[in-house]
Design an enzyme around this catalytic site. Structure first.
Site, PDB file in Angstrom:
ATOM      1  CD  GLN C 183      -2.800  -1.447   0.169  1.00 56.34           C
ATOM      2  OE1 GLN C 183      -3.688  -0.446   0.082  1.00 56.34           O
ATOM      3  NE2 GLN C 183      -2.859  -2.481  -0.679  1.00 56.34           N
ATOM      4  N   GLY C 224     -11.805   2.005   4.720  1.00 56.21           N
ATOM      5  CA  GLY C 224     -10.920   1.262   3.876  1.00 56.21           C
ATOM      6  C   GLY C 224      -9.839   2.029   2.867  1.00 56.21           C
ATOM      7  CG  HIS C 225      -7.318   0.348   0.011  1.00 58.17           C
ATOM      8  ND1 HIS C 225      -6.483  -0.732  -0.315  1.00 58.17           N
ATOM      9  CD2 HIS C 225      -8.370  -0.220  -0.077  1.00 58.17           C
ATOM     10  CE1 HIS C 225      -7.175  -1.603  -0.995  1.00 58.17           C
ATOM     11  NE2 HIS C 225      -8.012  -1.582  -0.797  1.00 58.17           N
ATOM     12  CG  ASN C 226      -6.972   3.868  -2.557  1.00 58.07           C
ATOM     13  OD1 ASN C 226      -6.745   3.076  -2.606  1.00 58.07           O
ATOM     14  ND2 ASN C 226      -6.021   4.936  -2.861  1.00 58.07           N
TER      15      ASN C 226
END
Lengths: 333, 333, 333
Positions: C183, C224-226
């Site tokens: 990541q 969560g990511h993004n």
């Protein structure tokens, strides 16, 4: 911190076509975000239109997409572009942040009776209790607790705030009060497991709670006592698994799902997000159970009617019987 | 670390029959996992077949199961075998891990204005803020935060990562932005409460959030501001209780359930897992509300139809009226 | 630590009527809990009966309630009593607990390569990694982790146990195993953001996860990511937002709701508690989707019938056709 395209294919394989080995790559980016110094990837043919429009210096594509990609510019042809992309991120990480060395941060509290492999890395403010073991090359990020006698295998990544080995939730009712059942088991975690931030894995009551090799757990997951999670299963965030459930290998569980206790999920079972698993699932497949979202006014109408669903079925049955009687020339009672 | 059967009955009561007092017991185990050196228990007659097949050295049974058990071998006859088993685990724990002594771990951060009872144990990397109180014989495992002015009673167990006394979630909307409502209350936790790992209990807005004596909370639970949880209630993991809800005594809440704010649950209310409590429940009983799991294809069909449920009811009503008219010889309009 | 009514209106505005400026106020309390030394507020006309019965020394009311309030005793007339109350709590907090000064607690672990504004306050046992930034007047309570290169704006409040910048949950499947996608993004948090205890915000895969100005997140939330969360949106506890979802400005999400990945929610979307958002919502409004609670026996009947809902619809259709044929004098096939 750029890499050359030639360095990338030397490290990861694949065939560089339509571009020069000495092209510098600044970063990895999605097809639409990529600029002229970036490497991108086409993970699925359905994104082919984004491929044509991408300004990326080079795009990782599958063999079937090779000609389409070459019409645009440089590409790396690889069997599985998504896996290639994953390995490229690893290359980037290794390049920009040198692999962490083993060692225990000065602020961590490690019991003298714990065993930490010299190549393992214990981050700031972790707590490793007596009898706990951490295997080779595992990395506990920060503020991780590993309880007494719990074992973590090799090459695991444990994110911040994780609690491994808190007491399972066990009480015997006695005259309206709860008598604590001491949790005498521990937690056993295999190799190559990754555990997300603030996730909790409880110790077993009598035997151990077990997480097998290659399992990936997202953040804020609750794993109850004596659960067993099979190899290479993956759980999204906020999942709860109650005590003594057994999840097979190669399963996936969507975010916010709940698995009740003492159930068994076969290998290859896939649970959709927010689904409540109330019975054992003996066959692989996709299983789902959540209320479909709707605008609130429609939901209210349907939810109210739902409470009469059983009666509606009775009314349909009565209609069928009446109509059948009517067809036969009989007056229904 | 074995115990003799005689030592066990001397400590816990019950009648040892069909076996020798000097039989050494290595551990406690379930009926199917027990080996010839183990003590097991029959908590319910439905497991009687496992009793017959068990290799345990001795089995704890209820009086009604005495003869069945003696036909197999040694047994301890006790009024409530599950409670007896719970007390046996406590005996094991006390034997193998001497009771923790009171004291504050050197790595904990305890404000000089906090009051920690000398017999309380504050584990590594805990934070006890100004004005907080921790009662006699309570044990905060590791990395627990107790906020300003929050009080924990006697004999509590607080697992790692718990946050007691973070601000309740209170904001007043003003022109599309949020104005913070400072949370001026605290948290008050009674005696004999156990709180699972990474659970959060917020401080009250004006008055205190209250957790009464004997309450047991599992991991990753969210208790909002000004909630009150009655005596000896127990919540499974991942439950969320919104602000100002009042839960009665002797309630249970299943994993992942949500209790909305400003509701009241009577004593003896039992909420199933993953259920959303949207109204006060004034009578004891079991309440449920989650979408039943199904294989994904069937779920999709039923979920799609669910959005027309209200219209289906209208169609049934129309059918009933048409048929009624038809029966009466009238042509429906 | 009392304040005089005159001091309160001098600080916060509003018109004091029917009471003396030198009346001492001991605390703020709800209408029903307030005693003769307390200040209370009437946030909505529906509570007017509680107003009449309140023993409060003074009540904050809207202009329309002025006469009703004066009939009882002293009042402060303010445009928005709930916002006035919020500001009064801030006055109380400032009076009783002096504003925290900037600085890093001795027990915090701050990387030399991190940038902490001198006016920011880093509480006990926090971890601030290399390249992380904390803006002016922000306050990290205790045991907060801010990962590498993550940025927090000005005037933020981050409660205990929060993890900002753990790895997003990204893996590429390869032959039944998972290949980690490093990541490479970070987390970017705006100004005036508040983040509840034990909440997790993951770093982005390639670009950053973004939380815009004025967002308020309750406890135990997973981002969560993004993900991108728009300005002044507010999420209640236990919400989960999957990767790459975009939530607009001025949205609210109820407790325990789940937002699936790669969706877009327009500005002004409001999601009810425990609702699963499975598609983009392009219009503002209230959306809901959870199974209504019922007593367990009725739920079981309705849940069982629910699995036949699609077939019930077919039966209704068949009835309609049969009846239509019957009306037309034709015998149905």
């Amino acid at each position: 911190m750029s890499l050359l395209l030639g360095q990338i294919v030397d490290a990861l394989g694949g065939a560089l076509e339509g571009g020069a080995r000495d092209t510098p790559i600044a970063r990895i980016a999605s097809l639409d975000a990529a600029g002229p110094g970036d490497l991108s990837f086409l993970s699925h043919p359905r994104y082919r239109q984004q491929l044509a429009a991408s300004r990326a210096a080079c795009v990782i594509v599958a063999p079937a997409m090779r000609e389409l990609a070459l019409a645009r510019g440089a590409c790396i042809v690889a069997h599985d572009p998504y896996v290639y992309y994953a390995r490229a991120t690893q290359l980037w990480r290794a390049r920009n942040a040198p692999a962490p060395r083993g060692g225990v941060h000065a602020s961590a509290v490690v019991d003298p009776g714990a065993q930490v492999h010299p190549s393992a890395r214990i981050g700031p403010l972790c707590v490793i209790e007596r009898g706990a073991q951490v295997g080779a090359d595992s990395w506990l990020k920060s503020r991780v607790t590993v309880g007494e006698d719990c074992r973590i295998g090799a090459r695991c990544i444990v994110h911040s705030g994780v609690v491994i080995g808190a007491d399972g939730f066990g009480f015997a009712p006695e005259q309206g009060q709860w008598v604590k059942i001491e949790q005498l088991g521990a937690v056993c975690i295999g190799d190559d497991v990754e555990i997300g931030a603030n996730t909790c894995i409880d110790r077993g009551a009598l035997q151990d709670t077990v997480v097998e090799d290659g399992v990936k757990l997202d953040n804020l997951i609750q794993i109850g006592h004596n659960v067993r999670i099979g190899r290479h299963s993956a759980f999204a965030g906020c999942v709860g698994v109650a005590g003594s459930a057994r999840v097979g290998a190669h399963c996936t569980v969507g975010g916010g799902a709940v698995v009740l206790g003492h159930l068994e999920l076969a290998d290859g079972v896939h649970i959709s997000a927010a689904t409540v698993v109330t019975r054992s699932l003996t066959r692989p497949g996709q299983y789902t159970g959540f209320f479909p979202i709707d605008d609130n006014a429609r939901w209210e109408r349907n939810a109210a009617t739902l409470k009469q669903l059983h009666r509606l079925r009775e009314r349909i049955k009565a209609l069928e019987q009446t109509l059948q009687g009517s067809m036969n020339g009989r007056t229904p009672r």
